[in-house]
Structure formats: structure tokens, C-alpha cells
Design an enzyme around this catalytic site. Structure first.
Site, mmCIF file in Angstrom:
data_model
loop_
_atom_site.group_PDB
_atom_site.id
_atom_site.type_symbol
_atom_site.label_atom_id
_atom_site.label_comp_id
_atom_site.label_asym_id
_atom_site.label_seq_id
_atom_site.Cartn_x
_atom_site.Cartn_y
_atom_site.Cartn_z
ATOM 1 C CD GLU A 113 9.907 16.654 21.356
ATOM 2 O OE1 GLU A 113 9.275 15.583 21.532
ATOM 3 O OE2 GLU A 113 9.609 17.726 21.925
ATOM 4 C CG ASP A 140 13.415 10.096 29.168
ATOM 5 O OD1 ASP A 140 12.826 11.187 29.301
ATOM 6 O OD2 ASP A 140 13.489 9.245 30.073
ATOM 7 C CG ASP A 163 0.292 16.032 28.030
ATOM 8 O OD1 ASP A 163 -0.725 16.487 28.583
ATOM 9 O OD2 ASP A 163 0.260 15.073 27.242
ATOM 10 C CE LYS A 167 -10.285 12.179 30.927
ATOM 11 N NZ LYS A 167 -10.639 10.836 30.402
ATOM 12 C CE LYS A 242 2.269 30.514 12.384
ATOM 13 N NZ LYS A 242 2.300 29.706 11.139
ATOM 14 C CG PHE A 243 -1.769 26.497 20.989
ATOM 15 C CD1 PHE A 243 -2.923 25.824 20.627
ATOM 16 C CD2 PHE A 243 -1.430 26.552 22.334
ATOM 17 C CE1 PHE A 243 -3.729 25.214 21.582
ATOM 18 C CE2 PHE A 243 -2.228 25.960 23.292
ATOM 19 C CZ PHE A 243 -3.381 25.284 22.914
#
Length: 262
Positions: A113, A140, A163, A167, A242-243
Site C-alpha cells: 500500500e 508500489d 479503483d 469513465k 461497512k461500505f
């Protein structure tokens, strides 16, 4: 995120890299987009007090898992160099990572991370819950994979909720692409697994497509769960965050994809 490249150095006397390391995509794959953030006092204290024991500095040479995870079996058991090792790429604030490590105490976790507040938060959880089987590389993940992880050295890889780059013009920035998957597949032991999870269906479809195209991998879900169209039931070790739980209550889906090294 891409970084500007400096002029190419003179490599006439440099040691040759493995074939895969010399490919052009080696210079462009990134496992992250670095986010700004400040560490709280508890995270800073955890970095100072627990960092020396649980942080693994990046090095341009193969990792010694036995040395890195010395003591990971806990005080009640001797360290076993043959304990399974799982690489996690991008753990955010570390809530799920800590829970998984507690659920699988016989497995060692090397977690990458770049977000320092997240690193501090996971170190804080390690201290609060006395979790001995996590080590963190604040670097990285692609460079860690390329230079620190030997071929056929991993028992598993976790990539949870990367992520999605919603788009279409940004889809090329998604982490899970064929070049990275090839690197990961080469570093899995036969029978080792790659587990990805996402709550964005177009990304789930891309992940399934990319992993299905990698010849070193096969889909674990197909023989036992053909009704899931290639997706896997949520493995018991991956907790609901939780998300994620909030999204499920709102009717949002979550897709798990689990492949293994043939």
C-alpha cells in the site's frame, strides 16, 4: 498514474534483466494513484512503534520470506518457513486485511500500500489486535512483484475493490490488465489462487475476461458453480466491509473472481 521518465541510462555494464522485466509495459504499469492524506496521532505512533517490526523496506532483490515473517506464527508456536504466503495489493485503511489475517492465522500476508495513512491505520490494528502474520511494504506493488517476489513463491494474491476508473477513457488505468496478471500468475505456486473483488460490474466483467485469457490460470468457480457465469461465491475469509454492506442494502452488487495457477 504515470511518472515522467528520465533519460535512459547507459546499461552496457548493467546486469541483464529477466525477459519479462525488459518489456515496455514494465515502465508504465502502476498499482496505485497516490492520494493525499494526513496521518492521525495514533497512526503516527503505530508507524514509529510497530513500523520497525512489521514494515518491509523495498529492495531490488528477492525477498527471504523466512526472515521477513520470523515470529509470525506467534509466541505459542515456532515460526514455520513453509507457512502459506499471500500477497495483497492495495489494502486501503486495512480493516478487511486485519480481519482476514485473524481469520487465517496459519497464513502469512505481505501487503502493499502506498497510502501512508492506510499503512499507519493497519499498523494500529496490528497492535490493537495482536496480529503477528502481516507484513507491510509501503511501496508500489508492481516494483515489489518485479524485483522482490521469486517465481512460484506465492500461495495466493488478494486484490479487493481496486479503483474502477469508471469513465471509459480511463479504463486503461485499471490495475487488473493482462501484463500484471501474467506477472502474478508466474509468481503463484501451482494451485495458488488469485482472488479479486469489485462492486463495479463493468470492471468485474473485464477482470473475468482478463483472467480467463491468462493461460497459466483456470477459473475455480466454473466446475462447482456454473450458474454464477464464472464468478465465485464470496469466500469465507473475505469480510463484508461497512461500505460493501451499505451497498448491498442499497441493491448494489459485489463480484468475486477466483482463479488458480494450473
Amino acid at each position: 498514474m504515470t511518472n515522467p521518465h528520465s533519460a535512459s541510462p547507459d546499461t552496457s555494464d548493467a546486469p541483464s534483466l529477466p525477459e519479462e522485466a525488459a518489456k515496455p509495459f514494465m515502465r508504465t504499469i502502476k498499482s496505485f494513484v497516490k492520494r493525499a492524506g494526513r496521518m492521525g496521532s495514533g497512526q503516527e505512533r503505530a508507524m514509529a512503534e510497530l513500523g520497525p517490526q512489521f514494515l518491509v523496506p523495498y529492495q531490488p532483490s528477492a525477498i527471504n520470506f523466512e526472515a521477513v515473517f520470523a515470529g509470525a506464527a506467534g509466541a505459542e508456536a515456532p515460526n514455520d518457513a513453509k507457512r502459506p504466503v499471500v500477497l495483497e495489493i492495495g489494502f486501503g485503511m486495512g480493516e478487511a486485511t486485519a480481519q482476514i489475517a485473524l481469520t487465517l492465522p496459519g497464513t502469512n500476508f505481505l501487503c502493499c500500500e502506498v497510502h501512508e495513512p492506510g499503512v499507519g491505520a493497519l499498523l494500529k490494528r496490528i497492535g490493537e489486535h495482536n496480529i503477528p502474520n502481516i507484513r507491510i511494504c509501503n511501496h508500489d506493488a508492481v516494483e515489489v512483484i518485479d524485483h522482490m517476489l521469486p517465481l512460484a513463491s506465492l500461495d495466493g494474491v488478494h486484490i479487493f475493490f481496486p479503483d474502477p476508473w469508471h469513465k471509459t477513457k480511463h479504463n486503461k488505468r485499471r490495475l487488473i490488465q493482462s501484463p500484471l496478471v501474467a506477472k502474478l500468475a508466474a509468481r503463484l505456486k501451482p494451485g495458488g489462487y488469485l482472488h479479486a473483488a469489485t462492486d463495479w460490474q463493468p470492471y468485474a466483467e473485464q477482470i473475468l475476461e482478463v483472467l480467463s485469457a491468462e493461460p497459466k490460470l483456470k477459473n475455480r468457480a466454473l466446475p462447482n458453480h456454473p450458474e454464477l457465469a464464472g464468478y465465485a461465491p464470496k469466500p469465507h475469509y473475505r469480510p463484508l466491509t461497512k461500505f460493501e454492506n451499505r451497498g448491498i442494502k442499497l441493491g448494489h452488487g459485489v463480484w468475486d473472481v477466483v482463479f488458480e495457477r494450473v
